[in-house]
Design an enzyme around this catalytic site. Structure first.
Site, PDB file in Angstrom:
ATOM      1  N   GLU A 107      -7.736  -0.536  -6.422  1.00 29.68           N
ATOM      2  CA  GLU A 107      -7.153   0.317  -5.411  1.00 29.68           C
ATOM      3  C   GLU A 107      -6.210   1.462  -6.329  1.00 29.68           C
ATOM      4  OE1 GLU A 107      -6.209  -0.419  -1.498  1.00 29.68           O
ATOM      5  OE2 GLU A 107      -6.927  -2.662  -2.043  1.00 29.68           O
ATOM      6  N   ASP A 167      -7.736  -0.602   8.308  1.00 28.34           N
ATOM      7  CA  ASP A 167      -7.291  -1.156   7.069  1.00 28.34           C
ATOM      8  C   ASP A 167      -6.166  -1.766   6.897  1.00 28.34           C
ATOM      9  OD1 ASP A 167      -7.614  -1.670   4.366  1.00 28.34           O
ATOM     10  OD2 ASP A 167      -8.625   0.160   3.932  1.00 28.34           O
TER      11      ASP A 167
END
Length: 844
Positions: free
Chosen positions: A519, A316
């Protein structure tokens, strides 16, 4: 990624200090041996081995580097031959938000041609482009935007999910892109998490079934239409446990048992890998203190061993840099753990590439591990036909712009909206409404396509969008107006609920809810809706007090505590984040002109609804015979709840006269350690001047204003020594990649406390401060409180920082010290004290 990254702001450079790793006994037998979805093909394996044998170390490592389109040029691709690249959320060709499909195709073509040009790097291996198409091709103007996953989970319709994925694949392929970073298969356990809406359900069964369906929709079915020219590569993410972090903190620590890690958090991989997913994304989070990007047991022993996964593991957004001992520019540990591709946006890609090569030469990374990683990448590229396909601009779907937002695609999205709606309250059977009524439509989400679509919509956070950015889409109000006008009724938009008293409406539909976020920006500390600013509740009360029946349509990325809003609503619909086809809402709210139901409510809660703001981890007990867990399960509305027009009155749960008292969390509020012996996650330490800021990657650092180093006060390196040279303002403090919600502390008599020792007299201010998102940096001068030459505890009430437009819901820096004085000082034990202390400095 940050996530996928999304356009996320670059993380503070350097290692993120972690909690001490908790060593736990591991039991590999918990993980059933899973057969690979695709049988080994000896001919393919020979092709991989033959090509691998011709590659230099430099070419191999280049296959493992994935930079971002804002950080590389076509010439970089020609020189290095990266195996892949990505666009994060909010990244577009030519940095143009309104880039056309032709612009996307042109960039894909240029990078592809550069990758197969062997004039500089000696390699002709085609590259591939990965993108975050998480609810449709959501980075591209005009694309079909489906409901976010939380809404799709309420539909509980895997066949529909497969259709959605197949449509997404087509729209992605129009722009020349090969690879999608989806599905997210997090099983959410704490709804404070800012990515809750990316989860389909708190139920691992739905997540498992949906994962299988979406992977088949994106990639095609193994043995049938697998990775044909109508499909893209998929990525099951984020491995593992991202939905189960403590307190719902994004990128935080999951302390689940290994059995629960499998039974709850791994079920999406059981489904997705069974469907043949070719890539898996490693997760930012830790499991029992160890970052997943560096966890060999999970990435290699479990994922590649027990699950039989023979595709590749991609990282990621600079997630490797969070592994203990690593930075964004160097992380042998991640490769050794089983990471095959570094996702490395920013300029860090170049030193990471060079450092990885040197680490192989020094033996820190075995060449066999590199060969394994590259073999996996090549295996996926061969399976996807990248060596045989035409270039991106010449592929069958490339440039077919009529597919972007095609009406047939929008009809499927509209169906998904209808099936995702959950009817929670319907007093006196107010719904369905006749379209012949005089309908007032109010609320700031009623005619706001960006708000109804949420995060990951054109921009990373889903903010800074206008309705004009969504050609072909419909707002919820637009759908209502079309329906009502067609039947001869009247539909009027009034965001604030005002109307002509001579034309009193028959009914009011109020569309309201959360602002978009993505997020960690969406992390909150409890589930109360509009805490401290009840604008929408005031609107509901205003209409209800005038005797107007009120239908509430609630836009949100999670279930929230809305007791007061329930009480002011005659009907209440959880609409989640429906995406571009807001007209699907009107399809269900209204009958046709003849008074017949068009579409009934089908949605059922795939997340339990909280009974209090603090009931953040209420989850349906797994069917494991645990009657104690079942007895303790007490949400306001249970998993699976949802009314239909034919529901019997006995099926309704009373939402009348609900308590509106926000049960205070002060009794359970605990001190929050920010720096005790080490920096606590999710914070990292930084130093700054007025013009620059940098994170700390070693025990000693300096800038033009100060020098900082670790020191031993009681135990090893439990304090920091800072020397300010007096030439300019210098700052040292703590920072998070994402804002954090401190309202629980600001609502009480909490204080910012630290131990500090100043070595010389001060003639200038010594500022103790906090910082929130934006430019707010409130501070308090503690120069008069410190006594030179001795350690002392300083505690300052958070009320002293309630200035400069302070927003305690968006804290990015919970602590900093700044001064222009020439002074040496030391500090340790930085804590947010939850409750009043006798020595706390108070401010009016």
């Amino acid at each position: 990624m940050l996530d996928d990254h999304a356009g996320a702001q670059p993380s503070v450079a350097g290692k993120v200090n972690q909690e001490a790793t908790v060593k736990t006994a591991k039991d590999i037998s918990i993980w059933p041996q899973q057969a690979p979805a695709i049988n080994v093909n000896p001919e393919l394996e020979q092709k991989i081995a033959t090509l691998l044998a011709t590659m230099t170390l430099e070419q191999k490592v280049a296959q493992m580097i994935q930079p971002e389109i804002r950080d590389i040029t076509v010439e970089d691709m020609r020189k290095y031959g990266f195996g892949s690249y990505l666009n994060g959320g909010g990244a577009y060709p030519n940095n143009d938000k309104h880039a056309t499909p032709a612009d996307w195709i042109a960039l894909a073509e240029r990078f592809y041609q550069a990758s197969i040009d062997d004039s500089l790097d000696g390699s002709s291996i085609p590259t591939m482009w990965g993108t975050d198409a998480v609810h449709g091709h959501n980075n591209v103007i005009g694309a079909t935007l489906f409901p976010h996953n939380i809404g799709l989970g309420a539909a509980d319709n895997p066949k529909l999910i497969e259709q959605i994925a197949a449509i997404t694949a087509k729209e992605v392929m129009v722009t020349g892109i090969d690879w999608v970073f989806a599905p997210t298969v997090a099983v959410v356990r704490d709804d404070r998490w800012g990515r809750t809406y990316e989860g389909y359900s708190e139920d691992p069964r739905i997540v498992r079934d949906y994962s299988f369906a979406i992977v088949e929709g994106l990639q095609g079915a193994v043995g049938r239409d697998f990775l044909t020219d109508q499909h893209v590569l998929s990525t099951v993410k984020h491995f593992l446990g991202d939905g189960g972090t403590e307190k719902g903190v994004d990128q935080g620590n999951n302390i689940a048992s290994e059995q629960d890690l499998y039974a709850i958090h791994a079920q999406g991989y059981v489904g997705g890998l069974s469907a043949g997913a070719q890539s898996v994304m490693a997760s930012f989070n830790s499991w029992n203190g160890e970052k997943i990007h560096g966890n060999k047991y999970l990435l290699t022993d479990v994922l590649k061993g027990r699950f039989g996964f023979d595709g590749f593991v991609v990282g990621d957004w600079n997630g490797h840099g969070q592994v203990d001992g690593c930075t964004n520019e160097s992380c042998a540990q991640a490769v050794n753990a089983g990471l095959d591709i570094f996702m490395v946006p920013t300029a860090a890609w170049k030193p990471l590439y060079q450092n990885t090569i040197e680490q192989v030469k020094r033996g820190e990374i075995a060449l066999s591990r590199i060969d394994d990683a590259v073999s996996r990448i090549l295996r996926v590229k061969f399976r996807a036909g990248l060596f045989d396909k035409p270039s991106p601009a010449k592929r069958p779907l490339s440039g077919k712009t009529e597919l972007i937002g095609q009406q047939s695609h929008r009809e499927v999205a509209r169906q998904a909206v209808r099936e995702s709606l959950v009817l929670l309250k319907n007093n006196q059977s107010l719904l369905p409404l006749s379209p012949k009524l005089n309908v007032l439509v109010a609320g700031d989400a009623a005619d706001n396509i960006g708000k109804q679509s949420g995060g990951w919509t054109i921009t990373w956070q889903g903010t800074d969008n206008q309705n004009s950015d969504f050609p072909g889409a419909s707002s919820i109000f637009a759908g209502i107006k079309t329906t009502v006008d067609h039947a001869g009724g009247i539909a009027t938009l009034s965001v604030n609920g005002d109307f002509d008293v001579a034309n009193k409406p028959d009914v009011a539909i109020v569309v309201f809810g959360e602002e978009p976020y993505a997020e960690g920006n969406g992390d909150i500390d409890n589930l109360e809706y509009q805490r401290g600013d009840k604008r929408d509740l005031a609107l509901l009360k205003k209409l209800a007090s005038q005797g107007i029946p009120v239908v509430s349509v609630f836009i949100s990325g999670r279930p929230m505590w809305v007791n007061a809003e329930f009480n002011q609503s005659d009907a209440f619909v959880a609409a989640w984040l429906p995406g571009s086809e807001g007209n699907g809402v009107a399809d269900v709210l209204f009958t046709n002109a003849e008074g017949k139901v068009q579409y009934d409510f089908k949605g059922k809660l795939s997340f339990s609804w909280p009974a209090t703001p603090q009931q953040t981890t209420v989850n349906r007990p797994l069917d494991d015979g645990n009657h104690l867990a079942l007895n303790a399960y007490s949400p306001l509305l249970p998993y699976g709840y949802g009314l239909g027009y034919q529901s019997n009155i006995s099926e309704h749960i009373s939402l009348e006269g609900l308590s509106e008292d926000n049960l205070s969390s002060t009794q359970t509020l605990e001190d929050l350690a920010l720096f005790e012996r080490a920096v606590k996650s999710p914070w990292s330490m930084f130093i700054a001047t007025a013009t620059e800021r940098e994170g700390l990657s070693s025990s000693v650092a300096s800038n033009s204003a100060l020098t900082i180093r670790t020191m031993d006060r009681v135990v090893q390196e439990d304090a920091r020594l800072v020397k300010f040279n007096g030439t300019e303002l210098g700052t040292v403090g703590l920072l998070s990649n994402f804002p954090r919600d401190f309202r629980a502390f600001s609502d009480t008599e909490a204080a910012l406390s630290l131990s500090i020792k100043v070595d010389n007299d001060l003639t200038l201010p010594l500022w103790l401060g906090m910082g929130c998102e934006g430019e707010c940096r409130p501070k308090f001068d503690i120069a008069g409180l410190v006594k030179p030459g001795e350690w002392q505890n300083i505690s300052v009430s958070l009320s002293c920082f309630n200035q400069d437009a302070m927003d305690f819901s968006k804290i990015v820096s919970p602590f900093y010290i700044a001064t222009s004085a020439k002074v040496q000082l030391s500090f340790s034990d930085v804590v947010i004290q939850a409750h009043h202390q006798n020595n706390t400095v108070q401010c009016d």
